[in-house]
Design a protein around this motif. Structure first.
Motif, mmCIF file in Angstrom:
data_model
loop_
_atom_site.group_PDB
_atom_site.id
_atom_site.type_symbol
_atom_site.label_atom_id
_atom_site.label_comp_id
_atom_site.label_asym_id
_atom_site.label_seq_id
_atom_site.Cartn_x
_atom_site.Cartn_y
_atom_site.Cartn_z
ATOM 1 N N VAL A 1 113.362 49.320 92.423
ATOM 2 C CA VAL A 1 114.544 48.848 91.596
ATOM 3 C C VAL A 1 113.620 48.609 90.036
ATOM 4 O O VAL A 1 114.554 49.031 89.298
ATOM 5 C CB VAL A 1 115.398 48.018 91.783
ATOM 6 C CG1 VAL A 1 114.921 46.024 91.541
ATOM 7 C CG2 VAL A 1 116.953 47.520 91.315
ATOM 8 N N THR A 2 112.888 48.093 89.501
ATOM 9 C CA THR A 2 112.005 48.294 88.125
ATOM 10 C C THR A 2 112.046 48.912 88.106
ATOM 11 O O THR A 2 112.510 49.783 86.764
ATOM 12 C CB THR A 2 110.745 47.225 88.793
ATOM 13 O OG1 THR A 2 111.692 45.988 89.080
ATOM 14 C CG2 THR A 2 110.576 46.982 87.032
ATOM 15 N N ALA A 3 111.083 49.928 88.369
ATOM 16 C CA ALA A 3 111.371 51.501 87.818
ATOM 17 C C ALA A 3 112.199 52.057 87.439
ATOM 18 O O ALA A 3 112.561 52.839 86.548
ATOM 19 C CB ALA A 3 110.255 51.905 89.266
ATOM 20 N N ALA A 4 112.886 52.058 88.183
ATOM 21 C CA ALA A 4 114.393 52.747 88.417
ATOM 22 C C ALA A 4 115.144 52.436 86.869
ATOM 23 O O ALA A 4 115.776 53.037 85.950
ATOM 24 C CB ALA A 4 115.373 52.260 89.195
ATOM 25 N N THR A 5 115.210 51.091 86.715
ATOM 26 C CA THR A 5 115.987 49.742 85.820
ATOM 27 C C THR A 5 115.752 50.513 84.345
ATOM 28 O O THR A 5 115.437 51.015 83.450
ATOM 29 C CB THR A 5 116.062 48.528 86.027
ATOM 30 O OG1 THR A 5 116.572 48.805 87.077
ATOM 31 C CG2 THR A 5 116.459 48.150 84.667
ATOM 32 N N VAL A 6 113.820 50.585 84.255
ATOM 33 C CA VAL A 6 112.877 51.024 83.070
ATOM 34 C C VAL A 6 113.453 52.521 82.981
ATOM 35 O O VAL A 6 113.668 52.691 81.700
ATOM 36 C CB VAL A 6 111.389 50.870 83.774
ATOM 37 C CG1 VAL A 6 110.162 51.309 82.605
ATOM 38 C CG2 VAL A 6 111.398 48.608 83.734
ATOM 39 N N VAL A 7 113.092 53.407 83.902
ATOM 40 C CA VAL A 7 114.034 54.554 83.278
ATOM 41 C C VAL A 7 115.242 54.841 82.777
ATOM 42 O O VAL A 7 115.141 55.271 81.301
ATOM 43 C CB VAL A 7 113.161 55.609 84.429
ATOM 44 C CG1 VAL A 7 114.254 57.363 83.996
ATOM 45 C CG2 VAL A 7 111.565 56.136 85.289
ATOM 46 N N ALA A 8 115.980 54.334 83.617
ATOM 47 C CA ALA A 8 117.747 53.888 83.853
ATOM 48 C C ALA A 8 117.494 53.839 81.398
ATOM 49 O O ALA A 8 118.326 54.414 80.770
ATOM 50 C CB ALA A 8 118.042 53.697 83.812
ATOM 51 N N ASP A 9 116.603 52.615 81.716
ATOM 52 C CA ASP A 9 117.106 51.900 80.183
ATOM 53 C C ASP A 9 115.910 53.076 78.837
ATOM 54 O O ASP A 9 116.249 53.565 78.006
ATOM 55 C CB ASP A 9 116.163 51.028 80.559
ATOM 56 C CG ASP A 9 116.703 49.824 80.551
ATOM 57 O OD1 ASP A 9 118.271 50.051 81.183
ATOM 58 O OD2 ASP A 9 116.753 48.996 81.078
ATOM 59 N N VAL A 10 115.093 53.419 79.086
ATOM 60 C CA VAL A 10 114.428 53.817 78.386
ATOM 61 C C VAL A 10 115.356 55.667 77.969
ATOM 62 O O VAL A 10 115.400 55.770 77.048
ATOM 63 C CB VAL A 10 113.025 54.672 78.912
ATOM 64 C CG1 VAL A 10 112.458 55.686 77.907
ATOM 65 C CG2 VAL A 10 112.371 53.113 78.682
#
Ligand code: GLY
Length: 385
Positions: free
Chosen positions: A356-365
């Motif tokens: 979930v962290t990786a998905a959140t970071v990609v979305a934010d970037v």
């Protein structure tokens, strides 16, 4: 007809921190196709495949454990954990081809959680009743497959090598464990396959990092690099190896409250990982006699065959813990470096929260919608009174 070169949204994204969170973010960013170059800044390459051995992820039990870690009042931690565990099967499917030879990434497919004395049983009932409650909003709801009470007879049938000490027991079928070290290596190899590059020096300041966007995934190092409220919480873990004639390791993860102390036994590659102590001792990574004594005593209470195992490794790590036990995920708040996205402060749950962290970071970037459960983990909450 000539094909046009790919159009990237960013020339370079830097990920500061190359342990489990940093590697997963780097892999996801590289696979997004929106970044020309992803660079991981991580000085520690002391492990196989160049993975770091100095962080919490190298020490971890590797449990994917939102249900057995559930505690009343921690709704957002619980919801984020469940959201991440629901992503783990897909994450594993994509990562498994990058695994080095040897053990699988997944090391257990279910968990039993038990309580030894009356007070332990009350704590367990409190936590499990809360977790199963309908008022808690989690992705997909909480089902019997996530969490159900089992009888002593059912526990004995599922885990025959355990002592008959359980006053109460629960089973979590959606909660397994991964081999943290195989996971780290698979992530490093997956990153390499996507062209991720490593910069091996220490990063003294985020200002020195040349990139369009910077993902801060430095765990405990995030306090010094960005002034984030992340503190070290020490945990000691033992790694045991089965010897000929030993009792077989548990079939799944076994967790217990033993005289008020939390314990876990995680089957791992012909042995068992026993964890974990928890102390606020600052930057102290030494393994203590008292810690080992308590872990072995509690483990033997639950799994009497442990005395025949080889005590192969004793290790301590520092969990990077935030004030509310939620990670810190999202763009730097007002006044911070606008290039920076935080992915840090995962505390006891770094491995469980990786997808979930990786998905959140990609979305934010990339400026896309993030998983809804990440809303509670945004950095802005830390500024509010
Ligand atoms: N994730 C378990 C621990 O931190 O001990």
């Amino acid at each position: 007809m000539s094909s046009s070169p790919p159009r990237h949204e960013y020339d370079r994204v830097a990920v500061v921190g190359g342990s489990v969170i940093g590697l997963a973010c780097a892999w996801a960013l590289a696979r997004s196709g929106a970044v020309a170059e992803v660079v991981v800044h991580e000085p520690d390459d002391s492990g196989p495949d160049g993975v770091p051995t100095g962080g919490a992820a190298w020490v971890a039990g590797g449990m994917l454990a939102p249900f057995s870690e559930a505690w009343p009042g921690e709704e957002s931690v619980f919801a984020l954990g469940v959201a991440s565990v629901r992503r783990w099967p897909g994450f594993l499917r994509e990562l498994e081809p990058h695994r080095p030879g040897g053990p699988m990434i997944r090391s257990a497919a279910h968990t039993h959680m038990l309580a030894v004395d009356e007070a332990d049983a009350r704590d367990l009932e409190l936590a499990m009743t809360w977790a199963a409650g309908n008022d808690i909003v989690v992705e997909g709801g909480v089902t019997d497959a996530d969490l159900r009470r089992v009888t002593r007879r059912e526990l004995r049938a599922a885990e025959p090598s355990l002592a008959r000490v359980a006053r109460a027991a629960y089973r979590m079928d959606s909660e397994g464990a991964v081999d943290n070290r195989v996971l780290l290596r698979a992530l490093a190899r997956a990153c390499r396959a996507e062209g991720v590059r490593w910069a091996r020096g220490v990063v003294p300041s985020l200002d020195d990092v040349e990139a369009d966007r910077v993902v801060l995934a430095a765990g405990g190092g995030s306090a010094a690099l960005a002034g984030l409220p992340v503190r070290p919480v020490k945990g000691e873990v033992l790694r045991l190896l089965a010897r000929p004639g030993c009792e077989e390791p548990p079939r799944g993860v076994v967790r217990a409250f033993v005289r008020g102390r939390p314990l876990y036994l995680v089957p791992r590659d012909g042995g068992i990982v026993v964890g974990a102590t928890q102390y606020e001792h600052g930057d102290d990574r030494q393994v203590t006699v008292g810690g080992v004594r308590d872990l072995l005593a509690d483990a033997e209470t639950v799994f009497p065959g442990i005395g025949e195992y080889e005590l192969a490794e004793m290790i301590a790590g520092l969990r990077p813990v935030s004030p509310d036990n939620l990670p810190i995920l999202g763009p730097a708040t007002e006044g911070g470096d606008p290039r920076v996205v935080y992915a840090t402060g995962h505390g006891r749950n770094g491995i469980a929260l990786t997808p979930v962290t990786a998905a959140t970071v990609v979305a934010d970037v990339l400026g896309r919608p993030a998983p809804p459960a990440a809303a509670a983990a945004r950095p802005g909450r830390l500024a509010r009174g």
